[in-house]
Design a protein around this motif. Structure first.
Motif, PDB file in Angstrom:
ATOM      1  N   ALA A   1      -7.466   3.324   0.578  1.00 23.05           N
ATOM      2  CA  ALA A   1      -6.782   2.062   0.850  1.00 23.05           C
ATOM      3  C   ALA A   1      -7.645   0.867   0.518  1.00 23.05           C
ATOM      4  CB  ALA A   1      -6.373   2.019   2.338  1.00 23.05           C
TER       5      ALA A   1
ATOM      6  N   PRO B   1      -2.757   1.546   7.620  1.00 20.11           N
ATOM      7  CA  PRO B   1      -3.708   0.945   6.686  1.00 20.11           C
ATOM      8  C   PRO B   1      -4.930   0.435   7.435  1.00 20.11           C
ATOM      9  CG  PRO B   1      -1.860  -0.525   7.102  1.00 20.11           C
ATOM     10  CD  PRO B   1      -1.512   0.782   7.730  1.00 20.11           C
TER      11      PRO B   1
ATOM     12  N   TYR C   1      -7.864  -0.776  -3.286  1.00 22.10           N
ATOM     13  CA  TYR C   1      -6.807  -1.526  -3.950  1.00 22.10           C
ATOM     14  C   TYR C   1      -7.195  -3.000  -4.102  1.00 22.10           C
ATOM     15  CZ  TYR C   1      -3.356   2.227  -3.479  1.00 22.10           C
ATOM     16  OH  TYR C   1      -2.669   3.395  -3.566  1.00 22.10           O
TER      17      TYR C   1
ATOM     18  N   VAL D   1      -5.411  -5.915  -3.895  1.00 19.88           N
ATOM     19  CA  VAL D   1      -4.064  -6.216  -3.421  1.00 19.88           C
ATOM     20  C   VAL D   1      -3.421  -7.360  -4.180  1.00 19.88           C
ATOM     21  CG1 VAL D   1      -2.729  -6.963  -1.422  1.00 19.88           C
ATOM     22  CG2 VAL D   1      -4.586  -5.327  -1.124  1.00 19.88           C
TER      23      VAL D   1
ATOM     24  N   ASP E   1       0.838  -1.204   0.000  1.00 15.61           N
ATOM     25  CA  ASP E   1       0.000   0.000   0.000  1.00 15.61           C
ATOM     26  C   ASP E   1       0.870   1.250   0.000  1.00 15.61           C
ATOM     27  OD1 ASP E   1      -2.389  -1.343  -0.034  1.00 15.61           O
ATOM     28  OD2 ASP E   1      -2.614  -1.371   2.138  1.00 15.61           O
TER      29      ASP E   1
END
Length: 337
Positions: A55, A128, A58, A60, A38
């Motif tokens: 955040a 995060p 995303y 991931v 991140d």
């Protein structure tokens, strides 16, 4: 243990993305902590002049694939910062006391880079929303903020909020197998979320496993409720019960275990009490990650034995002598006849 992020590692890579040493340093730093991805993405976006995404937005897993591909590529296209064009410098005649020096392009870029580093440093200290944990060939355990402990089997990926909500506790299993020892908090239900199944508990210990066919849930203590996300079916499980919920979203099969073999990966112990050889083979396949073929006519032979962290060859030797059969292993294939 998390280490203090080194913003210089990210900046050096963004300045020279084709430099092999910078790529190796970035790759090592990304592996230190899942949250570093991140940080890298946000810093890169700021460097390029993009609007920072939240955040939670995303993907991931996809971003890890992209970064991995970039770091292992032979050549990586250079990343340039989106900055306004530098206007030609005009010489300005100063008063008699002296001349005003024009700001050089080099100094202007250095100032811009410094501003980016400062802004990126602010991002790094922003916590995060979610913490991710992933295992490779190893098993691992972690303690959640509420006192619940997760035991992760190999090749498992989970994430959970840095801070649980006031009236709920939610953990997300993205792949693999997790044994959950839940801290008893009746006023704050605990939930485990998988692709197509949700599991609701108050205080208990249970195992949940994501397979290619669906989800398996085994309860060691307490009581859990497993629910298909489509809301069509659910099942309540008590100690010793295991449910398999297929991806189709409508089929639930249950069975009762007289032992804790479903969590042998965690305890290291396998127990068989007059268990048919067909069942023994299934358990050994799952525990040792091999394929076992039992010859016709031997499936109903009964085994009474307990093993604790023995190797597969030791188990097969005892099994052969106890049941008067032959067990031959070749790589990941075992034949019993």
């Amino acid at each position: 243990m998390k280490q203090q992020p080194d913003i210089d590692v990210v900046i050096r890579y963004l300045e020279e993305p084709g430099n092999e040493e910078h790529k190796r340093s970035l790759d090592e730093w990304l592996q230190l902590d899942a949250a570093n991805l991140d940080i890298f993405l946000e810093t890169k976006a700021l460097w390029q002049g993009d609007v920072l995404p939240t955040a939670a937005s995303y993907d991931v897993a996809h971003q890890w694939q992209l970064i991995d591909a970039q770091l292992t590529a032979t050549t990586i296209p250079a990343v340039t910062a989106t900055l306004p064009p530098v206007q030609p410098v005009q010489t300005v005649q100063a008063p008699a006391k002296g001349k005003v020096r024009a700001l050089s392009t080099r100094t202007w870029w250095a100032a811009a880079a410094a501003a980016i580093v400062i802004a990126a440093a602010v991002i790094i200290y922003r916590q995060p929303l979610y913490i991710a944990q992933q295992t490779a060939q190893n098993t691992d355990s972690l303690l959640l903020p509420d006192g619940t402990r997760l035991y992760l089997n190999a090749h498992t990926s989970v994430k959970y909020p840095r801070n649980f909500q006031k009236n709920s506790r939610d953990v997300f299993v993205q792949q693999g197998e997790v044994f959950v020892d839940v801290k008893h908090m009746p006023e704050k239900p605990f939930s485990v979320h998988l692709k197509n199944v949700d599991i609701e508990v108050l205080g208990t210990s249970f195992d949940v496993k994501e397979t290619k066919q669906g989800v398996k849930v085994f309860v060691q203590s307490g009581k859990v409720k497993a629910v298909y996300k489509n809301g069509k079916k659910s099942v309540v499980l008590t100690p010793g019960e295991e449910a398999e919920m297929l991806l189709a979203g409508t089929t639930i099969s249950t069975r009762h275990h007289r032992n804790n073999n479903p969590i042998a990966w965690k305890t290291g112990q396998l127990t068989f009490v007059d268990a048919p050889l067909s069942e023994v083979a299934d358990v050994l396949e799952d525990y040792y990650k091999v394929k076992i073929v039992v010859a016709e006519g031997l499936a109903d032979k009964k085994l009474l034995a307990t093993f604790h962290k023995e190797s597969l060859s030791e188990v097969l030797d005892i099994l052969s002598k106890t049941l008067q059969v032959k067990a031959v292993q070749k790589d990941s294939l075992v034949e019993i006849y």
